[in-house]
Enzyme design. Sequence first.
Site, PDB file in Angstrom:
ATOM      1  N   CYS A  28      15.946  40.729  44.448  1.00 21.74           N
ATOM      2  CA  CYS A  28      14.842  41.535  43.922  1.00 21.74           C
ATOM      3  C   CYS A  28      13.544  40.884  44.370  1.00 21.74           C
ATOM      4  CB  CYS A  28      14.932  41.639  42.398  1.00 21.74           C
ATOM      5  SG  CYS A  28      14.811  40.046  41.566  1.00 21.74           S
ATOM      6  N   GLN A  29      12.477  41.071  43.628  1.00 16.92           N
ATOM      7  CA  GLN A  29      11.178  40.554  44.053  1.00 16.92           C
ATOM      8  C   GLN A  29      11.076  39.039  43.946  1.00 16.92           C
ATOM      9  OE1 GLN A  29       9.001  42.533  45.342  1.00 16.92           O
ATOM     10  NE2 GLN A  29       7.065  41.442  45.373  1.00 16.92           N
TER      11      GLN A  29
END
Length: 623
Positions: A28-29
């Site tokens: 993810c980020q």
Amino acid sequence: MSKKYEKLANEILAYIGGTANIDDVYHCQTRLRFKLKDESKANKEALEKLDGVAKVIINGGVFQVVIGPHVKSVFEEIEKNVEPKSGKTEKIEAKINEKKSILGSVVDFVTGAFQPIIPALSGAGMIKALLALLVVFNLISKTSQTYTILNFFADGVFYFLPILLAFTEAQKLKCNPILAVSVACIMLHPTWGALVAKKEAVNFFGVIPFTLTTYTSSVIPIILVVLVQSYVEKWLEKYIPEAVKLVFVPMLTFLIMGTLALSILGPIGSVLGNYLAVFFTFLSTNASWAPAVIIGTFLPIMVMFGIHNGVAPLGVMQMSNLGYDSIFGPGALCSNIAQGTAAFVVSLRTKDSKTKELATTAGITGLMGITEPALYGVNLPKKYPLIASMIGGGFGGLYAGLTHTHRFATGSSGLPAVLLYIGDNTMQFLYNIIIALVISCVVTAVLTYILSLKYEKINETIEETAEIKTEVKNSTITSPLKGKVVPLSEVKDEAFASEAMGKGIAIEPSEGKVVSPFNGKVVSLFPTKHAIGLLSDDGVEMLIHVGLNTVDLKGKYFEAHVKQDQNIIKGQTLLTFNLEKIREEGYVTQVPIIITNTHEYSEVVSNCSGDIDYSDELLALKI
């Protein structure tokens, strides 16, 4: 793709139990998310001690390694060793649309067949070098039993090279490696060798003529045979009933491929191999300088594009045919020594302590034949040492080529490899390769130093300018969301709650919209649109992460109204999301707002509580 995070990626893979322990991986980020086959094999404590890993969280069967803003770069290095299952549909479509070049396909095929046997070839090569040293220094004679035994210790690999290639090629083509090896054994059987030695015509069933050719130490015949066998075997697997498949697939494979190997495919490969030998002989006699110059100059570029893996086997083939390699070995050795030398000079010239440390280490590994740290960590980013090393490697290769220098065994292409140039009862080739390496070193060192007088000053200026541009200031940040303030410590995610990513605050949104809290720029926008990274004009680096584990929604219910690298103004809409739908899916909708460059501030505080609106003050930052 950056090599900067390769070491970290390899360490992470080691501490999670190796690639064999990975069922799936995505990111993810802020974090890598592993689905492991056995979590007990992962060393959580060792992972958290790695420089570059902020936190390790095990949640809902997902092993999460928190990296931070650089997670995408680390994932790219992880992905080279692991084939993620996530995004399978997109990957299949990408592969359908991808048109792989013919050259790329050939290089990939040759690499897959030859790379796994390199350790065996290197081991045999070093025994050959040892044997040559023992003879040169009169420690053993060529008529002794010791010489004979050591010789077949090394020659065994080359004699049975078709068997090794059959196994690795079958793995590459996804057919049965044992059946492929068995067919190779048919071609190398002593009885066939005896029939060839008799020089009498051989006709299978009195009808099919077998060409009298031996296949020991050959390369091309077995490559052709296993290539055809992969299709024959798959056809048999498809049409033979399951109940008798175990017996009839191997039997028919041996009958079909044994016949084809000795009647058609083997002879064709042998003819091609003979032409290749003629080509190698022509190069050695009439243009001996060309291969060494080309490899010595352009090997770094070949390494970057993986082409070197397709060229290196030519040296193995030449050695199989002629007993020595003048195509790849000399130029590769000159190139690698030049790479290491360039990195060493950079370590002396640069004023940056991290670069100096990296260049010193990379220089040592480069001289030992491992050039990736020097190439990707120092020479390529700075450019000028790469140019100098290519010129130096080319000059060294030119000398090696003009003096017909060649190695008598394959092995690494570092300083220890000079022993591979002892052979033919002479030290001539050893002396010539040493001279070639000295030329490579001197030319590279001088050019790197001269170029550094200009480019290191430019780099220092750029760094100073960058420091001015990234200077942070005291800042007041307004809220990017409307909702209720939640202390970061109460966020239901350990990575955010522990401030491993940085200090900040969280908001439980009452409206599905994120606006810009300042004037600045979008520095990262995750493809699933659930998180965004911002940089303010005052140097504030901020991560806004909408919901927890919402990466699993894969963009569903999210919409981005800006693009990466886009300039933004305060109050501008950045993201919108369907708050109710996300909650219905069972996700926590808390939005952590993190100052990712917290270390640059003495204070990151929030005096607000309760309900908050878009224009209300959220955080105060003091340097």
